[in-house]
Write a protein that holds these residues in place. Structure first.
Motif, short mmCIF file in Angstrom:
data_model
loop_
_atom_site.label_atom_id
_atom_site.label_comp_id
_atom_site.label_asym_id
_atom_site.label_seq_id
_atom_site.Cartn_x
_atom_site.Cartn_y
_atom_site.Cartn_z
N ILE A 244 -18.54 -21.46 13.76
CA ILE A 244 -17.68 -20.28 13.96
C ILE A 244 -16.23 -20.71 13.81
O ILE A 244 -15.80 -21.72 14.38
N LEU A 245 -15.49 -19.92 13.05
CA LEU A 245 -14.07 -20.20 12.88
C LEU A 245 -13.31 -19.70 14.10
O LEU A 245 -13.40 -18.53 14.45
N GLU A 246 -12.54 -20.61 14.74
CA GLU A 246 -11.74 -20.27 15.91
C GLU A 246 -10.36 -20.89 15.74
O GLU A 246 -10.23 -22.09 15.52
N TRP A 247 -9.31 -20.08 15.86
CA TRP A 247 -7.96 -20.58 15.62
C TRP A 247 -6.94 -19.71 16.35
O TRP A 247 -7.25 -18.60 16.79
N PHE A 248 -5.74 -20.21 16.48
CA PHE A 248 -4.64 -19.52 17.16
C PHE A 248 -3.66 -19.00 16.12
O PHE A 248 -3.28 -19.72 15.19
N ASP A 249 -3.24 -17.74 16.31
CA ASP A 249 -2.27 -17.17 15.37
C ASP A 249 -0.85 -17.51 15.81
O ASP A 249 -0.62 -18.26 16.76
N GLN A 250 0.14 -16.93 15.14
CA GLN A 250 1.54 -17.22 15.43
C GLN A 250 1.96 -16.72 16.80
O GLN A 250 2.92 -17.25 17.39
N MET A 251 1.26 -15.73 17.34
CA MET A 251 1.57 -15.21 18.67
C MET A 251 0.91 -16.02 19.77
O MET A 251 1.08 -15.73 20.95
N GLY A 252 0.15 -17.03 19.39
CA GLY A 252 -0.52 -17.85 20.38
C GLY A 252 -1.83 -17.27 20.87
O GLY A 252 -2.43 -17.80 21.81
#
Length: 680
Positions: A244-252
């Motif tokens: 599963i792809l899990e990541w943080f965007d620019q807003m955290g």
């Protein structure tokens, strides 16, 4: 080096010269060797034939042979521009050799031909379209290899395809036949539409098309319903992935592209793999074995994330432990399905033959940037008929032994040639439905219960209506306005006049009394005569305010004047005159008819002056009200059965005295008769 588009299947195929439909190059040669199953023969049909014949088929030609190799024999040698070859070329064995020779020439497209076994009598080529046939519905056999770059189609299912589209290529796009195997198509012609959509399906691109006079569609088994990814019938717990792809965007904020996001047309992000390699997969548990006929895929559907899968494999299993890679029949390589070419478009691929499995797995092989996709499965329910253990009874000793042996051989052969699965099954029956088999039982049960319920409710309604009518009739017969049993005869006499049909012999004429008849009688004889020969109805009161009738009256209404009848009512009442059509009802204890009284008509024009008058108007108290221009006369009438005194005023009229004729009027029912008489 003269071979063009070529697909040689086990039962059918397509072959064309190099560069077709463009001019073939000079000095080229190609030879095709075609084999079908032993015992069958080969038939060949040309869709287009355009070979230079300037040298009478010497250097440029097409030659067909029976057999393969040195022992082959020639069937025919053909050349010519736009040569129309009607009918089929049929071999004498299961092997055919087709040889194309191109010499020096300046024009000529070459040829395109299709072949099949001779049991496919309705064989067509990849170039045939719907406009070539006039029937509104027809069956044709499409050869293998009709995905050709030089044929176009417009439209899609279920709306239909433009009539200029290649029938066989449209059949592949619709998922009706396979490009590798070919197959039978059932075509239905109908009225065209203004616009034809384009789509990508089964490695065939359908283009947008304009208005046409007609279109065609295909009759199918109907096993193309969605299996529950988009609708949510398949729960989230039955959708699993390798990662599963899990990541943080620019807003955290954390973004998780979970497996349940892989539902087609679901708003939001798709499923995406954490690592993009050929070992990733998306798995769907269908809860039980289903007949899977196709799959639809899209990319991420998010403009800022241009991710999609462009090629993939399909694996399936019954227990999620042992997996089988999907391959087309007769092929020794895994089937690679074409995926998406961009992130939005829905791309469909069909499985021919369909997959029968519970667990379904997608293995991406090619992708753009990252592995991300949304999917939906197509198919229907599949009821597995387990094969019982075959125990052959001892062969009977009679002449049917050969038939039993043939039946056993055919049955075992059919079992061996069924779908290639780990478990032996009967050939499934395709049903045009995506509901569970139990629904059909519910439908049969409903077909029985619905008529029964309708009959029960109808019976209850009829019972209620009958009870309501019976109650109303009972109320009418026992109503508060009905007469007592002892007064019904008088009521009937009063109502007989309202009956629609009365014969003249039963009609009773009311009794009227003239002044001449009364003048010859004494005062005491008049009541006796009137009581003896009384009328059927009491005469109405002349004046006075009568209360509202709360019971049915026994008095006959006025019906118009008879001939020679004088209206003897020229009086004015001291109170406001109110004339009623009916007199007051008789008291319960009183006689059926009112008792008549005598009135002196001294004021009548035909009567001499000075005769006292008697009126039916009762004055207040014991004194009569005075009248202008007249004199008052109080009359006291004596009856042997009454003792009370009754007072009357004198009616208005002409003055004068004399022997006057007398009229009879009704005595007011509320006042008792007086015991004596007195003149004033």
């Amino acid at each position: 080096d003269g071979c063009g588009h070529t697909i040689l299947g086990p039962e059918s195929g397509t072959l064309a010269s190099i560069n077709y439909p463009q001019t073939s190059p000079n000095s080229t040669v190609c030879e095709w060797e075609i084999r079908v199953k032993p015992g069958q023969r080969v038939q060949l049909r040309f869709g287009d034939f355009d070979i230079d014949d300037s040298d009478s088929c010497h250097s440029s030609y097409l030659r067909v042979h029976n057999g393969i190799g040195p022992t082959r024999t020639e069937i025919g040698k053909y050349c010519g521009f736009d040569f129309q070859m009607d009918g089929l070329i049929t071999s004498k064995s299961n092997e055919v050799t087709v040889q194309f020779m191109s010499g020096t020439h300046t024009s000529g497209r070459g040829f395109l031909a299709a072949y099949s076994t001779t049991d496919k009598s309705d064989l067509i080529t990849c170039l045939d379209n719907a406009s070539h046939f006039s029937e509104p519905e027809f069956n044709k056999y499409c050869p293998a290899g009709c995905v050709i770059p030089f044929a176009d189609i417009s439209g899609t299912i279920p709306h239909g395809y433009r009539d200029s589209s290649s029938l066989c290529m449209a059949g592949i796009h619709a998922g009706v036949v396979s490009n590798t195997l070919g197959g039978q198509i059932n075509v239905v012609i109908s009225k065209g539409i203004p616009y034809y959509e384009g789509s990508l399906a089964n490695n065939v691109t359908s283009k947008v098309g304009p208005l046409s006079t007609s279109l065609f569609t295909f009759k199918t088994s109907g096993c193309y319903g969605t299996l529950g990814m988009e609708s949510g019938v398949i729960p989230d717990s039955q959708i699993t992935t390798s990662s599963i792809l899990e990541w943080f965007d620019q807003m955290g904020q954390v973004n998780i592209w979970k497996p349940e996001n892989a539902r087609l047309k679901r708003f939001g992000p798709p499923w995406a793999a954490f690592i993009s390699d050929e070992h990733q997969w998306l798995q769907i548990d269908l809860n039980k074995e289903k007949r899977i006929t196709g799959i639809i895929t899209t990319g991420s559907t998010l403009a800022e994330y241009y991710y999609y899968v462009s090629a993939y494999r399909i694996l399936y299993s019954d227990d999620a432990q042992k997996w089988t890679v999907y391959r087309e029949p007769g092929m020794d390589k895994d089937k690679i399905f074409q995926g998406n070419t961009e992130l939005y478009q829905e791309v469909r691929n069909n499985f021919i033959p369909p997959i029968i499995a519970r667990f379904f797995r997608i293995n991406p092989l090619k992708w753009h940037q990252k592995i991300a996709m949304k999917v939906e499965l197509l198919g229907c329910q599949f009821s597995i008929g387990r094969v019982p253990k075959i125990t052959m009874p001892p062969p009977p000793q009679n002449k049917n032994d050969d038939k039993n042996d043939d039946f056993s051989d055919d049955f075992i052969h059919s079992m061996k040639t069924s779908l290639q699965t780990d478990k032996t099954t009967f050939t499934p029956e395709i049903k045009n439905t995506t509901v569970t088999p139990s629904v059909t039982k519910d439908v049969a049960l409903a077909a029985v219960l619905v008529p029964v319920l309708v009959m029960v409710f109808t019976t209850l309604i009829l019972i209620l209506v009958c009870a309501w009518h019976w109650r109303n009739r009972k109320k009418k017969t026992e109503g508060t306005y009905d007469l007592p049993y002892w007064d019904r005869a008088g009521w009937w006499k009063g109502m007989k006049q309202f009956l629609p049909a009365k014969s003249a012999e039963h009609e009773e004429t009311p009794v009227r009394y003239s002044s001449s008849e009364i003048s010859h009688l004494r005062a005491r004889e008049v009541p006796t005569m009137l009581q003896t020969e009384s009328a059927e109805y009491a005469q109405p009161l002349v004046g006075g305010i009568v209360g509202t009738l709360h019971q049915r009256s026994t008095f006959k209404p006025e019906e118009g004047k008879e001939e020679n009848y004088a209206d003897l009512d020229p009086y004015n009442s001291p109170v406001q005159e109110v004339y009623h059509a009916y007199a007051e009802p008789l008291p319960i204890t009183g006689p059926e008819y009112a008792t008549p009284i005598i009135m002196d008509m001294s004021s009548h024009p035909s009567t001499p002056l000075g005769v006292p008058s008697i009126s039916t108007f009762k004055a207040a108290g014991n004194q009569a009200p005075p009248l202008v221009g007249t004199y008052n006369k109080l009359l006291s009438r004596t009856d042997s059965t009454s003792s009370a005194q009754v007072l009357y005023d004198t009616p208005k009229g002409q003055l004068g005295l004399g022997a006057a004729d007398e009229l009879v009027y009704q005595v007011p029912q509320s006042v008792a008769h007086s015991t004596g008489s007195k003149d004033e």
